[in-house]
Design a protein around this motif. Structure first.
Motif, PDB file in Angstrom:
ATOM      1  N   GLY A   9      50.385  20.324  33.603  1.00 53.83           N
ATOM      2  CA  GLY A   9      50.663  21.684  34.034  1.00 53.83           C
ATOM      3  C   GLY A   9      50.671  22.638  32.848  1.00 53.83           C
ATOM      4  O   GLY A   9      51.232  22.327  31.796  1.00 53.83           O
ATOM      5  N   ARG A  10      50.038  23.785  33.003  1.00 53.65           N
ATOM      6  CA  ARG A  10      49.959  24.779  31.928  1.00 53.65           C
ATOM      7  C   ARG A  10      50.402  26.139  32.454  1.00 53.65           C
ATOM      8  O   ARG A  10      49.912  26.604  33.483  1.00 53.65           O
ATOM      9  CB  ARG A  10      48.523  24.878  31.385  1.00 53.65           C
ATOM     10  N   PHE A  11      51.319  26.774  31.720  1.00 55.61           N
ATOM     11  CA  PHE A  11      51.870  28.052  32.155  1.00 55.61           C
ATOM     12  C   PHE A  11      51.374  29.184  31.249  1.00 55.61           C
ATOM     13  O   PHE A  11      50.201  29.290  30.989  1.00 55.61           O
ATOM     14  CB  PHE A  11      53.398  27.971  32.171  1.00 55.61           C
ATOM     15  N   PHE A  12      52.270  30.008  30.745  1.00 53.87           N
ATOM     16  CA  PHE A  12      51.900  31.193  29.975  1.00 53.87           C
ATOM     17  C   PHE A  12      51.250  30.828  28.638  1.00 53.87           C
ATOM     18  O   PHE A  12      51.483  29.759  28.080  1.00 53.87           O
ATOM     19  CB  PHE A  12      53.137  32.063  29.720  1.00 53.87           C
ATOM     20  N   PRO A  16      49.952  34.854  19.972  1.00 54.58           N
ATOM     21  CA  PRO A  16      50.589  36.153  19.738  1.00 54.58           C
ATOM     22  C   PRO A  16      49.899  37.277  20.502  1.00 54.58           C
ATOM     23  O   PRO A  16      48.667  37.366  20.522  1.00 54.58           O
ATOM     24  CB  PRO A  16      50.443  36.342  18.219  1.00 54.58           C
ATOM     25  N   ASP A  17      50.698  38.115  21.142  1.00 54.83           N
ATOM     26  CA  ASP A  17      50.224  39.307  21.871  1.00 54.83           C
ATOM     27  C   ASP A  17      49.415  38.987  23.127  1.00 54.83           C
ATOM     28  O   ASP A  17      48.926  39.912  23.776  1.00 54.83           O
ATOM     29  CB  ASP A  17      49.399  40.225  20.956  1.00 54.83           C
ATOM     30  N   CYS A  18      49.263  37.730  23.475  1.00 52.75           N
ATOM     31  CA  CYS A  18      48.531  37.385  24.698  1.00 52.75           C
ATOM     32  C   CYS A  18      49.493  37.445  25.882  1.00 52.75           C
ATOM     33  O   CYS A  18      50.560  36.834  25.862  1.00 52.75           O
ATOM     34  CB  CYS A  18      47.920  35.985  24.602  1.00 52.75           C
ATOM     35  N   LYS A  19      49.118  38.173  26.904  1.00 54.12           N
ATOM     36  CA  LYS A  19      49.972  38.356  28.071  1.00 54.12           C
ATOM     37  C   LYS A  19      49.482  37.563  29.282  1.00 54.12           C
ATOM     38  O   LYS A  19      49.876  37.836  30.421  1.00 54.12           O
ATOM     39  CB  LYS A  19      50.053  39.845  28.412  1.00 54.12           C
ATOM     40  N   CYS A  20      48.643  36.591  29.025  1.00 55.21           N
ATOM     41  CA  CYS A  20      48.106  35.764  30.105  1.00 55.21           C
ATOM     42  C   CYS A  20      49.222  34.971  30.774  1.00 55.21           C
ATOM     43  O   CYS A  20      50.121  34.466  30.112  1.00 55.21           O
ATOM     44  CB  CYS A  20      47.048  34.818  29.552  1.00 55.21           C
ATOM     45  N   GLY A  21      49.139  34.847  32.092  1.00 53.17           N
ATOM     46  CA  GLY A  21      50.120  34.060  32.829  1.00 53.17           C
ATOM     47  C   GLY A  21      49.704  32.610  32.904  1.00 53.17           C
ATOM     48  O   GLY A  21      49.325  32.003  31.897  1.00 53.17           O
ATOM     49  N   ASP A  22      49.721  32.035  34.077  1.00 51.02           N
ATOM     50  CA  ASP A  22      49.375  30.626  34.225  1.00 51.02           C
ATOM     51  C   ASP A  22      47.915  30.361  33.857  1.00 51.02           C
ATOM     52  O   ASP A  22      47.026  31.158  34.149  1.00 51.02           O
ATOM     53  CB  ASP A  22      49.605  30.177  35.671  1.00 51.02           C
ATOM     54  N   PHE A  23      47.718  29.219  33.222  1.00 52.78           N
ATOM     55  CA  PHE A  23      46.369  28.790  32.828  1.00 52.78           C
ATOM     56  C   PHE A  23      45.507  28.525  34.056  1.00 52.78           C
ATOM     57  O   PHE A  23      45.954  27.929  35.042  1.00 52.78           O
ATOM     58  CB  PHE A  23      46.474  27.516  31.988  1.00 52.78           C
ATOM     59  N   ILE A  24      44.277  28.963  34.003  1.00 55.72           N
ATOM     60  CA  ILE A  24      43.281  28.595  35.009  1.00 55.72           C
ATOM     61  C   ILE A  24      41.943  28.441  34.291  1.00 55.72           C
ATOM     62  O   ILE A  24      41.469  29.359  33.625  1.00 55.72           O
ATOM     63  CB  ILE A  24      43.177  29.632  36.153  1.00 55.72           C
ATOM     64  N   SER A  25      41.374  27.251  34.368  1.00 55.01           N
ATOM     65  CA  SER A  25      40.124  26.987  33.658  1.00 55.01           C
ATOM     66  C   SER A  25      38.971  27.743  34.306  1.00 55.01           C
ATOM     67  O   SER A  25      39.046  28.170  35.460  1.00 55.01           O
ATOM     68  CB  SER A  25      39.820  25.488  33.654  1.00 55.01           C
ATOM     69  N   ARG A  26      37.901  27.882  33.552  1.00 54.59           N
ATOM     70  CA  ARG A  26      36.711  28.533  34.102  1.00 54.59           C
ATOM     71  C   ARG A  26      36.165  27.746  35.289  1.00 54.59           C
ATOM     72  O   ARG A  26      35.723  28.318  36.285  1.00 54.59           O
ATOM     73  CB  ARG A  26      35.654  28.665  33.004  1.00 54.59           C
ATOM     74  N   MET A  27      36.239  26.431  35.164  1.00 54.76           N
ATOM     75  CA  MET A  27      35.759  25.578  36.252  1.00 54.76           C
ATOM     76  C   MET A  27      36.612  25.787  37.507  1.00 54.76           C
ATOM     77  O   MET A  27      36.082  25.935  38.621  1.00 54.76           O
ATOM     78  CB  MET A  27      35.809  24.108  35.826  1.00 54.76           C
ATOM     79  N   GLN A  28      37.936  25.804  37.317  1.00 55.97           N
ATOM     80  CA  GLN A  28      38.834  25.971  38.456  1.00 55.97           C
ATOM     81  C   GLN A  28      38.629  27.325  39.134  1.00 55.97           C
ATOM     82  O   GLN A  28      38.610  27.424  40.362  1.00 55.97           O
ATOM     83  CB  GLN A  28      40.290  25.838  37.996  1.00 55.97           C
ATOM     84  N   GLN A  29      38.460  28.351  38.334  1.00 55.30           N
ATOM     85  CA  GLN A  29      38.257  29.683  38.898  1.00 55.30           C
ATOM     86  C   GLN A  29      36.969  29.759  39.716  1.00 55.30           C
ATOM     87  O   GLN A  29      36.954  30.293  40.830  1.00 55.30           O
ATOM     88  CB  GLN A  29      38.218  30.729  37.789  1.00 55.30           C
TER      89      GLN A  29
END
Length: 208
Positions: A9-12, A16-29
Motif C-alpha cells: 500500500g502506498r499513500f502520500f 519535498p513540496d509534493c502534494k500528491c495524495g495516494d499513489f496510483i501507477s500509470r498502469m493502474q490509471q
C-alpha cells in the motif's frame, strides 16, 4: 490508498513540496480508464504492455501517474498513522523525580485510552522510565514507566496543560541524583475539572 507492483500500500508522496495524495501507477490509471470503455480497449492496452521492455514495464508500474515520482517515494503509511507515530519518541532508560508533590498517572500500555489517576508523592520520589515519551493531543508530555522497576507499567505526566499545575511535575534525574533518591507511598487525592469528569466516567481525559 494505491498499491505498487508488489502489492504494498502506498499513500502520500514524501518528496519535498509534493502534494500528491495516494499513489496510483500509470498502469493502474490507464486500466481504470479503459475499464469504462469497450472490451477492445482493454485488449489493446494489454497488447501494448506485453510489447514493452522490462525497463519500460517497471516504469509503467512503479511511477505515480499523478506526480511522476517513484512508488518508493510514497509513504507505506497513512498520514494519520504517521502523525500518531510521531507523538512517541524513544530514549535511553532513565529516572525522574517528583518536583511538586503531585503525580498524574495513566496505567496501561496505551496512553491514549488509559484512565487518569492523580496522587500525592513526596518531592524527590524516584520513578524509573523506559526512556520512551508520548505527547498528548493537547501537548502534555508523558514518560513511560519501566514495569520491571515499578511493579507495573503506565505513564506519568512530565508537564502539560489541563490540570491547573504550572511547570514540571517530573524532572529527569542525573546519575548522582538517581543514586540518592528513595521512594514514598502514594496517597490518591480528588481529581479536579475535566480530569475528574473523565475518571468518574471511566475514560481518559481527552485534553491530556
Amino acid at each position: 490508498m494505491g498499491r505498487d507492483f508488489f502489492g504494498v500500500g502506498r499513500f502520500f508522496c514524501k518528496q519535498p513540496d509534493c502534494k500528491c495524495g495516494d499513489f496510483i501507477s500509470r498502469m493502474q490509471q490507464e486500466r481504470e480508464e479503459v475499464a469504462r470503455e469497450e472490451d477492445q480497449a482493454m485488449v489493446e492496452l494489454e497488447t501494448r504492455y506485453h510489447t514493452m521492455t522490462c525497463q519500460a514495464k517497471s516504469v509503467y508500474q512503479l511511477t505515480c501517474s499523478v506526480c511522476g515520482h517513484d512508488a518508493t517515494a510514497h509513504s507505506p503509511t497513512a498520514r494519520a498513522e504517521v502523525a500518531e507515530q510521531a507523538r512517541f519518541s524513544e530514549g535511553a532508560p532513565c529516572s525522574y523525580y517528583v518536583t511538586q508533590g503531585i503525580c498524574i498517572r495513566k496505567d496501561g500500555q496505551d496512553p491514549e485510552i488509559a484512565v487518569i489517576v492523580k496522587s500525592k508523592r513526596k518531592v524527590g520520589t524516584e520513578f524509573h522510565s523506559t526512556g520512551r515519551r508520548w505527547t498528548g493531543r493537547a501537548g502534555g508530555l508523558w514518560m513511560e514507566l519501566d514495569a520491571v522497576d515499578e511493579t507495573k507499567g503506565g505513564w506519568l505526566l512530565i508537564e502539560g496543560p489541563g490540570f491547573g499545575i504550572e511547570g514540571l511535575l517530573l524532572q529527569q534525574a542525573t546519575l548522582s541524583e538517581a543514586a540518592a533518591m528513595s521512594g514514598a507511598d502514594a496517597a490518591p487525592i480528588a481529581l479536579e475539572g475535566d480530569a475528574a469528569t473523565a475518571a468518574q466516567a471511566g475514560r481518559p481525559d481527552v485534553d491530556a
